[in-house]
Motif scaffolding. Structure first.
Motif, short mmCIF file in Angstrom:
data_model
loop_
_atom_site.label_atom_id
_atom_site.label_comp_id
_atom_site.label_asym_id
_atom_site.label_seq_id
_atom_site.Cartn_x
_atom_site.Cartn_y
_atom_site.Cartn_z
N ALA A 12 0.84 -1.20 0.00
CA ALA A 12 0.00 0.00 0.00
C ALA A 12 0.87 1.25 0.00
O ALA A 12 0.54 2.26 -0.61
CB ALA A 12 -0.92 -0.01 1.21
N ARG A 13 2.01 1.18 0.67
CA ARG A 13 2.92 2.32 0.71
C ARG A 13 3.46 2.64 -0.68
O ARG A 13 3.52 3.79 -1.09
CB ARG A 13 4.09 2.05 1.66
N SER A 14 3.82 1.61 -1.44
CA SER A 14 4.35 1.86 -2.78
C SER A 14 3.28 2.44 -3.70
O SER A 14 3.59 3.21 -4.61
CB SER A 14 4.95 0.58 -3.38
N GLU A 29 -5.46 9.78 -7.16
CA GLU A 29 -5.00 10.91 -6.34
C GLU A 29 -5.56 12.23 -6.88
O GLU A 29 -6.02 13.08 -6.12
CB GLU A 29 -3.47 10.97 -6.33
N TYR A 30 -5.52 12.39 -8.19
CA TYR A 30 -6.02 13.61 -8.82
C TYR A 30 -7.52 13.77 -8.59
O TYR A 30 -7.99 14.85 -8.23
CB TYR A 30 -5.70 13.61 -10.32
N VAL A 31 -8.27 12.71 -8.80
CA VAL A 31 -9.73 12.78 -8.62
C VAL A 31 -10.08 13.20 -7.20
O VAL A 31 -10.90 14.11 -6.99
CB VAL A 31 -10.40 11.43 -8.99
N PHE A 32 -9.47 12.56 -6.21
CA PHE A 32 -9.81 12.89 -4.82
C PHE A 32 -9.31 14.28 -4.43
O PHE A 32 -9.97 14.98 -3.65
CB PHE A 32 -9.31 11.81 -3.87
N SER A 33 -8.19 14.73 -4.98
CA SER A 33 -7.72 16.09 -4.68
C SER A 33 -8.69 17.11 -5.29
O SER A 33 -9.00 18.13 -4.66
CB SER A 33 -6.30 16.31 -5.16
N GLU A 95 -9.69 4.05 0.57
CA GLU A 95 -10.69 3.05 0.18
C GLU A 95 -10.58 2.72 -1.31
O GLU A 95 -10.71 1.56 -1.69
CB GLU A 95 -12.10 3.55 0.49
N ALA A 96 -10.34 3.72 -2.13
CA ALA A 96 -10.18 3.49 -3.57
C ALA A 96 -8.95 2.62 -3.83
O ALA A 96 -8.99 1.70 -4.66
CB ALA A 96 -10.06 4.82 -4.31
N PHE A 97 -7.86 2.88 -3.12
CA PHE A 97 -6.65 2.06 -3.26
C PHE A 97 -6.92 0.62 -2.86
O PHE A 97 -6.43 -0.32 -3.49
CB PHE A 97 -5.50 2.62 -2.42
N GLU A 98 -7.70 0.42 -1.80
CA GLU A 98 -8.04 -0.94 -1.36
C GLU A 98 -8.82 -1.70 -2.43
O GLU A 98 -8.57 -2.87 -2.68
CB GLU A 98 -8.85 -0.89 -0.06
#
Length: 115
Positions: A12-14, A29-33, A95-98
């Motif tokens: 998850a860190r990577s 990342e862009y969408v959530f920002s 949550e999106a990453f998960e």
């Protein structure tokens, strides 16, 4: 293709910090920002994620691999979509990453004889 889209997905860190992370992580990342920047009183956003695989002309839901043979449909209200595809709502980048990580673990991988 996989490396360009997902980069190194060893942890998850990577996914969040590695400079070599792929396009999928950067887009999330862009969408959530942008959702945070554009959030004003009375405005709300809903974000849903799905993950499918097309292998030998068969569509599989990677969030529920028991769902295979899914069909692409078109609707005047919804547009083009995949019938019965899981689309869980995600409220945070984590949550999106998960969801994306869960789908990645279900992908079919194998050596290619094209190279």
């Amino acid at each position: 293709k996989t490396y360009t889209m997902f980069g190194l997905t060893t942890s998850a860190r990577s996914m969040q910090q590695d400079e070599r992370r792929g396009l999928a992580w950067r887009v999330l990342e862009y969408v959530f920002s942008q959702m945070s920047l554009r959030a004003v009183e009375g405005t709300s956003f809903t974000c849903r994620c799905s993950f499918l695989e097309i292998y030998r002309e068969q569509i599989t839901d990677l969030l529920d691999p028991s769902k295979t043979g899914l069909q692409v449909r078109e609707d005047t209200q919804r547009g083009i979509y995949v019938d019965r595809l899981n689309e869980p709502q995600v409220d945070t980048l984590g949550e999106a990453f998960e969801v994306l990580q869960k789908g990645l673990l279900q992908r079919r991988t194998g050596a290619t004889h094209m190279n």
